[in-house]
Scaffold this active site. Structure first.
Site, PDB file in Angstrom:
ATOM      1  N   ASP A   1      25.082 115.254  -0.669  1.00 56.77           N
ATOM      2  CA  ASP A   1      23.798 115.950  -0.624  1.00 56.77           C
ATOM      3  C   ASP A   1      23.891 117.219  -1.461  1.00 56.77           C
ATOM      4  O   ASP A   1      24.943 117.524  -2.042  1.00 56.77           O
ATOM      5  CB  ASP A   1      23.433 116.318   0.820  1.00 56.77           C
TER       6      ASP A   1
ATOM      7  N   ASP B   1      19.870 118.726   6.980  1.00 55.95           N
ATOM      8  CA  ASP B   1      19.428 117.502   7.661  1.00 55.95           C
ATOM      9  C   ASP B   1      19.963 116.279   6.912  1.00 55.95           C
ATOM     10  O   ASP B   1      19.239 115.577   6.228  1.00 55.95           O
ATOM     11  CB  ASP B   1      17.899 117.462   7.772  1.00 55.95           C
TER      12      ASP B   1
ATOM     13  N   ASP C   1      20.859 112.743   6.483  1.00 50.54           N
ATOM     14  CA  ASP C   1      20.416 111.553   7.215  1.00 50.54           C
ATOM     15  C   ASP C   1      21.054 110.256   6.741  1.00 50.54           C
ATOM     16  O   ASP C   1      20.723 109.190   7.255  1.00 50.54           O
ATOM     17  CB  ASP C   1      18.883 111.434   7.176  1.00 50.54           C
ATOM     18  N   ASP C   2      21.971 110.288   5.752  1.00 51.11           N
ATOM     19  CA  ASP C   2      22.627 109.047   5.344  1.00 51.11           C
ATOM     20  C   ASP C   2      24.100 109.286   5.050  1.00 51.11           C
ATOM     21  O   ASP C   2      24.486 110.306   4.480  1.00 51.11           O
ATOM     22  CB  ASP C   2      21.935 108.455   4.113  1.00 51.11           C
TER      23      ASP C   2
ATOM     24  N   TYR D   1      26.453 116.925  -4.598  1.00 45.61           N
ATOM     25  CA  TYR D   1      26.097 116.187  -5.812  1.00 45.61           C
ATOM     26  C   TYR D   1      26.860 116.691  -7.035  1.00 45.61           C
ATOM     27  O   TYR D   1      27.444 115.914  -7.791  1.00 45.61           O
ATOM     28  CB  TYR D   1      24.591 116.303  -6.088  1.00 45.61           C
TER      29      TYR D   1
ATOM     30  N   ARG E   1      12.785 112.711   8.369  1.00 42.96           N
ATOM     31  CA  ARG E   1      11.776 113.351   7.520  1.00 42.96           C
ATOM     32  C   ARG E   1      10.480 112.559   7.389  1.00 42.96           C
ATOM     33  O   ARG E   1       9.499 113.088   6.886  1.00 42.96           O
ATOM     34  CB  ARG E   1      12.357 113.559   6.119  1.00 42.96           C
TER      35      ARG E   1
END
Length: 669
Positions: A204, A210, A212-213, A316, A504
Site C-alpha cells: 500500500d 485501512d 483491506d487486501d 509501493y 470502503r
C-alpha cells in the site's frame, strides 16, 4: 404602474394572453440582460428589467413580443426553479441579511432571514451558509427573490472551507460514523481456516491505515501460479439491517478528497479491527485460484473464510524500487518476503500480458497528490506515476473480482456487478463514420460483440495519437452497476464483480455476504435489490463531483501567482466545444479552459468544432483532442475556482490582413 391600477393590470393580462409563448431555459449574462434558450435551439433576448424576475437556469414560459424593432421574451410562468437548496455567502446590505449564491452565473444578493434557532448575529460578511429559496417573483404575489438561511457552514476566512463547503454542497457527511463502545464478531456459521503461518504480504501507500487486501503467491514448477487473495472482513462485525449497516449503505463509499478522507465505517473498524496490519491476526474472506503460465485463470477457483496474519507491510515505492532497480535504498526484505514479491511480480506479468492480448489494458496515467501544511495551505502537488508494484496489486484485485463475478453468476445469478455496454446504440453509426475515415479494420457488427469491442480498444491503444480514442469515448455508454451479470466491454471481460474493498464500498459488503452464503452453503444474509445500481451510481457521482470541487479550489490557491510569474505548463486537450477547449495541466493535473479569443482573437479565422474535436485556424487544423502543447495561465478566478489559460504559441495575422487595421465587430464593440 400596472400593479397599482387593477384595470390596467387586467388589460395587460388580456393583451399578453393573445401573444405567442415559448418555453425554455434562462441564460444570464454579466451585463444584466439574458436569453431564453428553447429546446429547438432558438435564442430570444430578455431585457434587463425582465431579467430581474428570473435566475440563470430557471425554466419558464415567456410571452414573445416586439419592442424597439427587436423580438424580446418576457418570462411569465415558472416551470422549474433552477435552485432551491443552495450554498452561498452572507452579504450585509444596510445591516440586513442577504446571501450571494456560490455559482458562476448567479451574482445577485438575495434577501434572507435566518431560520428559527439560528442566531443571525452570528452571521458575518462572507460566511458560508446553506440556504433554501422561499420566494420567486414568478410565483404567487411575490415581488422579489427571498431565501432562508438553514445553517452556517463555516467562517469566511476558514482555511478548511473548501472541504466543509463542498461536503455541504453535495449533502455528504463531514465526519466518520460515530464509534461504538465495543465490537463483537458475529456467529455466521463459518469455519475459518488458520492461515496465520503463511507469509501474506500487503502493499500500500506509506500512509495507508485501512489495509483491506493481503496476498500469498506460490510459483509452481510448471510456470503457473497459485494465488491466495485475502480480503478484510467487516461483515463479520456488522449484521444486515443494524444501525451501522444502514449508515454504511447510506454513505455508499469512503469519501476520498484531496488532503483528507471520510471513512464509510468507523475508524476502529476500518483502520484497526479489520485492517490487515502486520503481525496481527485478522478474519478474512479468501479467494484462491491457479493462473497458468500464459495468464489464463483456471477453473479451480475457491472461496473460503480464514484467519490470516500479514508478515510484511510493504510500500509501493519500495517494492517498485526493488524490482525496477534491483535494490531499495531504504528497505531490504528478508528471503521469505523477497520470494513473495517475486512470485507476485511473475503472476502480475502473466495476467497483464493475457489482458493486453485478450482483453483491455488502460494506458497508465499518474495520480496527483496534494501536500498540505498543518493549517491546510497547499504546499505542493506531487505526481505519483503508476509503478510496477501498483500494477501488481491491480492485477491481483482484477483477478479476484473476475473470480467473484464467475462464482456469483454461477451460484446465484445475482450480485453487485460492474458492467459496460460498449457503444451507445444511438451513436454507433456516428462512431463507425469516424472509424471508416481512419481506415480502422472493423465492421459495425463486430463492435456489438465483447471480442470485437475489445479488439478495437487494443487497436486504439496502438495508434500514434490518442485523438481517435478521445473522440470515440463520446459515443460509448457509461460504466454501470447492477444486480445481474453482464459483460464489461471497457475492460474486455465477460463478468466482473468487486468485493476487494468492503471497508470502503458498501456494494463490496453485499458481495461478501453472498460469497459467505456460497462458503457456508446457507442462504446469504443479503441479496442486492433492483435499486442497488442506482444507489451506487448516485453515491459515486456525488463523490467524484466533491473530489473535483475541492481539487479546483486547491488548484486556485496553489496557482494564484502563476499569471504574474508567467509559468509555462504542458497541457493536454481533453474537450473541445464551440467556445474553446478544455485542457489538463500535466505538471499538476489541474483543468483549465482556453476560450477561442485567447487562441486567436478573430472569429473569421478560427473555428472550434466540437463534433470533430478539432480547432481550425485559417481552415488548417491546429489542435485536436489528445494534443499536448505549452500554455500559460491568463486568469485565476478565485471566486468561481476556475483557471483560464492561453497557448504560448501565437498565430500572426496573414500578410494582407496585417497591413490593414482590423475593425471591431458589432458584438465586440
Amino acid at each position: 404602474m400596472f400593479q397599482d391600477n387593477p384595470l390596467l393590470a387586467q388589460l395587460k393580462k388580456q393583451i399578453q394572453e393573445t401573444l405567442p409563448k415559448k418555453e425554455g431555459n434562462i441564460k444570464a449574462t454579466d451585463r444584466g440582460f439574458g436569453f431564453l434558450e428553447t429546446d429547438n435551439k432558438e435564442s430570444v433576448f430578455i431585457p434587463p428589467n425582465y431579467m430581474k424576475n428570473v435566475m440563470h437556469g430557471d425554466r419558464v414560459v415567456a410571452v414573445i413580443r416586439t419592442e424597439k424593432e427587436r423580438e424580446v421574451a418576457e418570462p411569465q410562468e415558472l416551470v422549474e426553479q433552477f435552485i432551491t437548496r443552495f450554498i452561498g455567502r452572507v452579504k450585509l446590505i444596510r445591516d440586513r441579511l442577504h446571501v450571494v449564491p456560490d455559482h458562476p452565473q448567479l451574482k445577485d444578493a438575495i434577501k434572507a432571514r435566518a431560520v428559527k434557532g439560528l442566531n443571525p448575529e452570528l452571521l458575518k460578511e462572507g460566511d458560508w451558509v446553506v440556504a433554501n429559496m422561499t420566494r420567486h417573483p414568478l410565483v404567487g404575489d411575490n415581488k422579489t427573490f427571498f431565501c432562508e438561511i438553514k445553517e452556517k457552514i463555516t467562517d469566511s476566512n476558514d482555511k478548511i472551507a473548501p472541504w466543509w463547503v463542498t461536503l455541504a454542497r453535495h449533502e455528504l457527511p463531514n465526519a466518520e460514523p460515530a464509534p461504538q463502545e465495543s465490537w463483537n464478531m458475529l456467529d455466521e456459521g463459518l469455519e475459518r481456516q488458520d492461515l496465520t503461518a503463511l507469509p501474506f504480504i500487503t502493499i500500500d501507500s506509506e500512509s495507508t491505515k485501512d489495509m483491506d487486501d493481503a496476498i500469498y503467491t506460490v510459483k509452481k514448477e510448471d510456470g503457473s501460479f497459485e494465488i491466495t487473495i485475502a480480503i478484510a472482513d467487516p461483515t463479520s462485525y456488522i449484521s444486515v439491517g443494524d444501525k451501522m449497516d444502514d449508515e454504511a449503505r447510506e454513505r455508499g463509499f469512503t469519501i476520498y478528497l484531496p488532503g483528507r478522507n471520510i471513512p464509510m465505517l468507523p475508524r476502529e473498524l476500518s483502520d484497526e479491527l479489520c485492517s490487515l496490519m502486520e503481525n496481527e491476526k485478522r478474519p478474512a474472506i479468501c479467494c484462491r485460484a491457479t493462473v497458468a503460465q500464459d495468464g489464463v485463470i483456471q477453473d479451480d477457483i475457491q472461496f473460503f473464510a480464514a484467519w490470516i496474519k500479514s508478515q510484511g507491510r510493504l510500500a509501493y515505492d519500495n517494492v517498485s524500487d526493488l524490482l525496477e532497480n534491483g535494490s531499495c535504498e531504504n528497505w531490504a526484505p528478508n528471503e521469505i518476503i523477497t520470494e513473495q514479491v517475486n512470485a507476485l511480480h511473475g503472476f502480475a506479468n502473466a495476467r497483464s500480458s493475457w489482458r493486453a492480448n485478450n482483453a483491455v489494458v488502460f494506458p497508465d496515467r499518474p495520480d496527483y497528490r496534494f501536500e498540505l501544511s498543518e493549517d491546510n495551505d497547499v504546499i505542493a502537488i506531487h505526481t505519483d506515476p503508476r509503478r510496477t508494484a501498483n500494477r501488481m496489486i491491480e492485477e491481483a484485485m482484477i483477478t479476484a473480482n473476475i473470480c467473484a463475478g464467475r462464482m456469483l453468476q454461477g451460484k446465484f445469478g445475482t450480485g453487485v456487478f460492474n458492467y459496460h455496454n460498449g457503444f451507445n446504440p444511438e451513436k454507433l453509426d456516428t462512431a463507425m463514420d469516424f472509424l471508416t475515415e481512419a481506415n480502422a479494420p472493423f465492421e459495425k457488427e463486430e463492435l456489438l460483440s465483447l471480442e470485437g469491442f475489445s479488439a478495437l480498444r487494443r487497436w486504439l491503444n496502438d495508434q500514434d495519437t490518442t485523438y481517435l480514442d478521445n473522440r470515440l469515448r463520446k459515443f460509448q455508454a457509461y460504466s454501470e452497476v447492477g444486480n445481474a451479470p453482464a459483460p464489461h466491454y471497457a475492460m474486455g471481460l465477460d463478468v466482473y464483480a468487486t468485493w476487494t474493498s468492503p471497508i470502503r464500498k458498501y456494494g463490496d459488503m453485499i458481495n461478501h455476504r453472498l460469497l459467505k452464503g456460497i462458503i457456508s452453503g446457507n442462504e446469504p444474509s443479503q441479496k442486492p435489490d433492483d435499486s442497488v445500481g442506482e444507489e451506487i451510481a448516485n453515491h459515486r457521482r456525488h463523490h467524484r463531483m466533491a473530489e473535483r470541487d475541492v481539487a479546483d479550489w486547491l488548484y486556485v490557491r496553489l496557482l494564484k501567482d502563476a499569471v504574474k510569474e508567467e509559468t509555462v505548463f504542458t497541457a493536454e486537450v481533453f474537450d473541445i466545444n464551440r467556445a474553446g477547449m478544455r485542457v489538463r495541466l500535466l505538471e499538476n493535473g489541474a483543468a483549465a479552459f482556453i476560450p477561442s479569443p485567447l487562441i486567436l482573437d478573430n472569429k473569421q479565422r478560427i473555428e472550434c468544432n466540437g463534433d470533430l474535436g478539432i480547432i481550425n485556424i485559417d481552415k488548417v487544423k491546429e489542435y485536436q483532442l489528445g494534443d499536448t502543447f505549452e500554455v500559460k495561465l491568463a486568469e485565476v478566478r478565485a471566486a468561481t475556482r476556475q483557471l483560464v489559460a492561453k497557448p504560448v504559441k501565437e498565430f500572426p495575422a496573414p500578410e494582407a490582413e496585417a497591413k490593414t487595421e482590423s475593425q471591431p465587430t458589432e458584438e465586440q464593440a
